[in-house]
Structure formats: C-alpha cells, structure tokens
Write an enzyme that holds these catalytic residues in place. Structure first.
Site, PDB file in Angstrom:
ATOM      1  N   LYS A   1     -15.992 -20.567  15.858  1.00 22.98           N
ATOM      2  CA  LYS A   1     -14.937 -20.745  17.034  1.00 22.98           C
ATOM      3  C   LYS A   1     -15.039 -22.295  17.419  1.00 22.98           C
ATOM      4  CE  LYS A   1     -16.429 -20.143  20.939  1.00 22.98           C
ATOM      5  NZ  LYS A   1     -17.012 -20.805  22.140  1.00 22.98           N
TER       6      LYS A   1
ATOM      7  N   THR B   1     -18.336 -22.866  26.201  1.00 20.96           N
ATOM      8  CA  THR B   1     -17.881 -23.807  25.232  1.00 20.96           C
ATOM      9  C   THR B   1     -16.211 -23.193  25.042  1.00 20.96           C
ATOM     10  OG1 THR B   1     -19.785 -24.248  24.198  1.00 20.96           O
ATOM     11  CG2 THR B   1     -17.785 -24.806  22.792  1.00 20.96           C
TER      12      THR B   1
ATOM     13  N   LYS C   1     -18.883 -31.827  24.047  1.00 22.41           N
ATOM     14  CA  LYS C   1     -19.580 -30.525  23.378  1.00 22.41           C
ATOM     15  C   LYS C   1     -19.048 -30.366  21.861  1.00 22.41           C
ATOM     16  CE  LYS C   1     -22.030 -26.943  22.410  1.00 22.41           C
ATOM     17  NZ  LYS C   1     -21.941 -25.726  23.413  1.00 22.41           N
TER      18      LYS C   1
END
Length: 292
Positions: free
Chosen positions: A240, A97, A172
C-alpha cells in the site's frame, strides 16, 4: 496533562495509546473492533467510545493511527466522524501512513472548522511503538506542531517538523523507498551466504560493523535466517505504501526504478501466501527461486 482521543488500536496504536495513559493523560480510545478497545481499557484504564465523534468530544488532541486513505477519511468525516465531535482549537494528529493528497484534503476540512492538523506518520515498527522509540516525521503549521510535540514525544525517539501539511507523509515515502531497497539487498546477501555454505550469523557479525550495517540488518537478520516472518510491518501494508510512493513519483517526476522492482517482488511474496508476513520475507522469494 491533556484530554486525548486515540483512534486505531492496531499493533502500533495499542502501545502508543498505552504510553499516553502511563504518562498521565486522560485517554479515550476508539477502535472499529470494539473488543480491542475494551481490552485496552481493561489493561490501561481510561475509557472507550462507541464512535469517533464520541471519542473526540471535548478532546484537546485527537490522534489517529488507522489503515489507509479510506479508513482515515471514514473516521474523520460524516455524521459520526471526529470532525463532528472536535471543538474549535483542538488539534488532530494523524499517525497513519496515507497519501499527501488525502492529508491536504482533510487538513482543509479541519481548517474550515477551526481545528489544527498535523500529519505525523511514524517509523520504528511494533518494537518502536512498544518501547516508546518511534521516529515521527511531521507536516503542518509550526504553532500546531509546537502544541502537539510534547504529546507525541511520549512515544517518540525523535520528532521533527519537516514542512507544511503533507511534508510528513512525503518524508514517510522516503523512508519506505529506502527500506525497500535495503531489505532486498539484505535478502540477497543472506541468500548468497546460504548458497555459498557460509554461517549467516557469522557473516552478519562481521559485515554489520562496516559500511553494510543498517537497522534492518541489526533487527531482522536472525529472523530472516530462521524463516520467521511475523516480526513487523506486513507486506500488504508495505505494498500500500509503495503504491503511494510510485504514484507520487509519477506526479512529481521522480524516477523510482528499484522501488518499482521491489514492489513487484513483494507481489510475488503475496502470491506465495505471504500477505501478512513482515517485509523481511523477500528472502523467502529468493529461496523459492534458488530451489527451482
């Protein structure tokens, strides 16, 4: 069967690479901590390489599952990066990701070398990786995706091409935005039940069968009630990801007020020492506030 290099043997990558080997593919692994690669080979067979370039040498597919933008860039570029070892016509499938920006940057480098690129972030947690039931959202060229999909399906419950390069990463972000709000809502519901003197398990047994039901409720409510937060995606990694969501939201003009708020709640949990707790630990923050 394909010749595959798999780079990144974390809680997700380790079992994913194992599924590939079990399916009969020729698998070479690389991990920054070599001992983990050696342990994987001892368990599954195959081989391990000393550098990303060595792992990618002669591979039909190179699969990456590392930490963040910098990690991905480091293993792809440079004298020992996978682009140095990959042959023209091979395909890189990135399960990390990361930002759509670094995805497009690396896909451009790959295209200049005649290498295909599919960004393919994953969802489903450690259990999904171990059971081969991940959701995989992809971006890239249709022809590259069509070649890569049979490999990805080895550990996927669902795999879809959403759009061009970067579309997988953007999808995502939608996933993480939805999870952030869901986990906060579930945390508040369980905390409310506790304060009201209700049996949380009985409450969830009932409400999970109605409109409140979700994957998070089904898979995390018991550990949340028990205060056990070592069952999934770490808060450091979630922050993150939410950082990428928020910065991208600013770029495209998407308002994400709940996401921004929950990101700060996760910061509070980090300040409680919960950096490596899983994302369901939002309830620990509420318990702390409720105890004041």
């Amino acid at each position: 069967m394909a010749k595959i290099a798999f780079l990144g043997l974390g809680v997700m990558g380790y079992p994913m690479a194992g599924h590939l080997k079990a399916a009969g593919h020729e698998v070479t692994v690389y991990n920054r901590t070599a001992a983990k690669a050696e342990a994987w080979v001892a368990e599954h067979g195959g081989s391990h390489a000393e550098t990303p370039a060595e792992a990618a040498d002669g591979a039909d597919f190179v699969l990456t599952c590392v930490g963040n933008d910098d990690d991905l860039r480091a293993i792809c570029t440079g004298d020992h990066g996978v682009f140095t070892g990959m042959s023209e016509g091979a395909i890189l499938v990135d399960h990390t990701t990361v930002s759509a920006k670094v995805t497009r940057e690396l896909a451009g480098i790959a295209a200049g070398r005649g290498i295909g690129y599919v960004d393919a972030p994953i969802s489903g947690g450690q259990a999904g990786a171990e059971n081969g039931k991940l959701s995989v959202m992809c971006g890239g060229d249709q022809a590259h995706y069509d070649r890569a999909e049979p490999v990805i399906s080895t550990y996927a419950k669902i795999c879809r091409l959403i759009g061009e390069i970067g579309a997988g990463q953007t999808t995502k972000m939608c996933n993480q935005i939805a999870i952030a709000g869901l986990v906060q809502g579930l945390s508040e519901a369980l905390h409310f039940a506790e304060k009201a003197g209700l049996d949380g398990r009985a409450v969830v047994e009932v409400i999970s069968q109605g409109a409140a039901g979700s994957w998070q409720m089904e898979n995390r409510y018991e550990t949340m009630i028990d205060g056990a937060f070592d069952h999934g995606f770490a808060i450091d990694w979630m922050r993150k990801d939410l950082g990428i969501c928020l910065s991208t939201g600013d770029e495209i003009g998407a308002a994400l007020p709940v996401t921004a708020l929950v990101d700060q709640f996760y910061k509070d949990v980090q300040n409680m020492g919960g950096n490596r707790w899983d994302t369901s630990a939002l309830i620990a923050r509420l318990r702390k506030l409720g105890a004041v």
